[in-house]
Design a protein around this motif. Structure first.
Motif, PDB file in Angstrom:
ATOM      1  N   ASN B 230       0.816  -1.232   0.000  1.00 21.66           N
ATOM      2  CA  ASN B 230       0.000   0.000   0.000  1.00 21.66           C
ATOM      3  C   ASN B 230       0.841   1.269   0.000  1.00 21.66           C
ATOM      4  OD1 ASN B 230      -2.246  -1.544   0.077  1.00 21.66           O
ATOM      5  ND2 ASN B 230      -2.560  -1.362   2.275  1.00 21.66           N
ATOM      6  N   ARG B 231       1.877   1.296  -0.828  1.00 20.94           N
ATOM      7  CA  ARG B 231       2.734   2.476  -0.879  1.00 20.94           C
ATOM      8  C   ARG B 231       2.330   3.362  -2.050  1.00 20.94           C
ATOM      9  NH1 ARG B 231       6.583   4.199   2.610  1.00 20.94           N
ATOM     10  NH2 ARG B 231       7.834   4.818   0.840  1.00 20.94           N
ATOM     11  N   THR B 232       2.675   4.651  -1.973  1.00 18.97           N
ATOM     12  CA  THR B 232       2.492   5.529  -3.114  1.00 18.97           C
ATOM     13  C   THR B 232       3.274   4.931  -4.293  1.00 18.97           C
ATOM     14  OG1 THR B 232       3.054   7.115  -1.437  1.00 18.97           O
ATOM     15  CG2 THR B 232       2.337   8.005  -3.532  1.00 18.97           C
ATOM     16  N   ASP B 235      -1.437   4.058  -3.069  1.00 22.97           N
ATOM     17  CA  ASP B 235      -1.947   4.117  -1.691  1.00 22.97           C
ATOM     18  C   ASP B 235      -3.407   4.544  -1.629  1.00 22.97           C
ATOM     19  OD1 ASP B 235      -1.401   6.632  -2.504  1.00 22.97           O
ATOM     20  OD2 ASP B 235      -0.628   7.338  -0.604  1.00 22.97           O
ATOM     21  N   ARG B 318      -0.746   9.957  -6.719  1.00 24.44           N
ATOM     22  CA  ARG B 318      -1.555   8.764  -6.462  1.00 24.44           C
ATOM     23  C   ARG B 318      -2.365   8.400  -7.704  1.00 24.44           C
ATOM     24  NH1 ARG B 318      -5.045  10.368  -2.127  1.00 24.44           N
ATOM     25  NH2 ARG B 318      -3.231  10.126  -0.820  1.00 24.44           N
TER      26      ARG B 318
END
Lengths: 161, 389
Positions: B230-232, B235, B318
């Motif tokens: 769930n990282r940029t 995210d 994002r």
């Protein structure tokens, strides 16, 4: 040592199964179902079937439990409704249990000692799947691919005019 | 000399276990050995987590033309200590309508699965904490439990933002689990084993990332790893500007810190597995450099991958949910399957230069065909809405 482990795992698994059958909220029941899957995979580890145990966690907790949870959320909204206790279910369960016990008691071939088998390693499973069981494996593969493509076609956007 | 430095941690563990040997039962030694492994693992990775949290803010600050944290200690290095104290003494708020048990269990489960998946990665020569024949499978089996934990956090909070965040998280995690798993398959096929130690041993001469299928599989694996942690730029589950903090909205104090820690440890685990599978594990790039201890090589590679994570976070905006899904199913999955075919071509063409070129050709053909089929040029137009004006 392994008897102690067996007893602990059996108690935990049965408790989780009982909780799944009796808990009031549907979501709690689904989550205890996942705990029961974990108990069954612990049995596989205890028996030395490492691969089957890992696949049990992978498929049943990672996919089936999530699927059940999703189904509960996406279907009707009475998931929070309190369910009454179903006595006829108890009768059916006891009848099935009795029948299975009777069948096991009367099966002669179960009385012989189990033969010593070598531990089931991932390598051996792979070898067997690629030699003796290659046709069933291919059939299952084709079936699953067809299911995947079917799922993709179902969710495809309709053509815009 | 070099060998003794390389094995210094193994020697240290033997010294610690020496008083037990001889007059303790076998299971006690096994338990003690596992406890030492767990202690070392937690010590190293929690320190790395603290260091990473401050370094990330420093590097992001550098990229955005500002100072990062610089008040606490020299160069702001004691920032994690201050953050930790703050998190510990904050009030722990549980919503009145929340499902108390599920709400409480979710952060524990999510941290436990993240830490468990660290156990099968070889950190150096003879330095795999938990040796298991199907180590790769164990990693993914444990990782798949995270989805349930995220769902528990979202549902147990009884909050619409939490639920939306959890649904987004599960949707993207399930979608990207497929390319993540399929990109591992070529490596497993070529090595013929699910054991991480054997996969590292097979890369003594050449890292898999130096073959065409390995390079493509590594990039796909890294992108899927970004999504899984769930990282940029992926995210959306915790998109602050849309849904507060996703499934973590109703968590405060140390429970929130636990989620944060699980996210970072998941990131370390996925990077560690990428190193094991494609970047030669703890091997040095060329054999002359083997005198530098193996664990130093591993952590050098780990820190460069972690830098790429931070770099991407500082660079990319994002993505939207529909972009993420389309990318997974229409591009990542076909490319991942192509990697399997390219690896097979590489293997049967003799693993030499001919195989290298043939597998490159296979990948190039599929890539060009995909880009024509998906009409990528048209896709960069403004979005059209079907249900909203």
């Amino acid at each position: 040592m392994s008897t102690v482990a067996f007893t602990i795992i059996a108690i935990l698994t049965l408790a989780a199964a009982l909780a799944a059958a009796t808990l009031q909220k549907l979501m709690h029941a689904a989550l205890s179902f996942a705990v029961m899957f974990l108990g069954i995979s612990a049995f596989f580890f205890l028996l030395g079937a490492e691969f089957v145990g890992l696949v049990q966690i992978f498929v049943y907790i990672g996919a089936v439990a999530v699927l059940i949870v999703f189904t509960i959320l996406l279907t009707r909204h009475d998931a929070e409704k309190v369910r009454g206790f179903n006595w006829s279910g108890v009768v059916v369960a006891l009848a099935v249990f009795g029948g299975l016990t009777w069948a096991m008691e009367n099966t002669k071939s179960l009385l012989i000692d189990p033969p010593q088998i070598e531990p089931l390693t991932v390598h051996r499973i792979g070898e067997l799947l690629m030699t003796g069981y290659v046709w069933p494996l291919l059939c299952v593969g084709v079936l699953l691919t067809a299911a995947l493509i079917g799922a993709l076609i179902l969710v495809l956007e309709e053509k815009r005019e | 000399m070099a060998d003794s430095v390389d094995q210094v941690f193994i020697r240290a563990k033997e010294c610690l276990l020496a008083p037990l040997a001889g007059h303790a039962p076998g299971w006690l030694i096994q338990v003690a050995s596992s406890l030492i492994n767990i202690g070392a693992l937690l010590g190293v990775f929690l320190t790395l987590f603290a260091l990473m949290s401050v370094l990330e803010r420093k590097i992001l600050g550098r990229m955005q033309n500002r100072y990062g944290p610089n008040r606490v200690g020299p160069f702001g290095l004691f920032q994690p200590v201050a953050d930790g104290i703050k998190m510990l003494i904050k009030e722990d708020i549980v919503p009145a309508r929340a499902d108390k048990v599920v709400h409480f269990l979710a952060p524990i489960l999510i941290a436990a699965t993240a830490i468990l998946s660290l156990g099968v990665i070889p950190y150096g020569r003879n330095m795999t904490p938990f040796v298991i024949d199907g180590g790769i499978l164990f990693f993914f089996a444990v990782g798949s439990t995270t989805e349930l934990a995220v769902f528990m956090a979202g549902w147990g909070s009884n909050n619409k933002f939490s639920m939306l965040g959890a649904m987004r998280a599960i949707a993207q995690m399930i979608s990207y689990e497929l390319p993540l798993l399929v990109t591992v398959l070529p490596v497993v096929m070529i090595v013929g084993s699910l054991n991480p130690d054997q996969i590292v041993a097979a890369q003594t001469k050449m890292w898999f990332v130096l073959t065409p299928w390995g390079a493509v599989a590594f990039i796909l694996f890294f992108v899927s790893g970004l999504v899984e942690s769930n990282r940029t730029p992926f995210d959306v589950p915790e998109g602050e500007s849309e849904i507060v903090a996703g499934h973590m909205t109703e968590y405060s104090g140390f429970k929130y810190a636990t989620f944060f820690m699980a996210e970072y440890i998941g990131m370390f685990a996925v990077s560690g597995l990428a190193i094991t599978l494609f970047l030669g594990g703890w091997h040095a790039p060329i054999s002359i450099l083997e005198f530098i201890p193996s664990y130093i090589w591993f952590f050098l590679k780990l820190s460069s991958l972690l830098f790429v994570y931070i770099w991407l976070r500082g660079t990319l905006p994002r993505t939207r949910v529909d972009q993420i899904m389309n990318f997974a199913w229409k591009f990542m999955l076909p490319m991942a399957f192509t990697c399997i075919i390219a690896a097979a071509v590489w293997h049967y063409a003799g693993r030499g230069l001919a195989g290298w070129l043939w597998s490159l050709a296979v990948i190039a053909v599929v890539y060009v065909m995909l880009s024509i089929l998906l009409e990528t040029k048209k896709k960069f137009a403004p979005r059209t809405y079907r249900f909203a004006e």
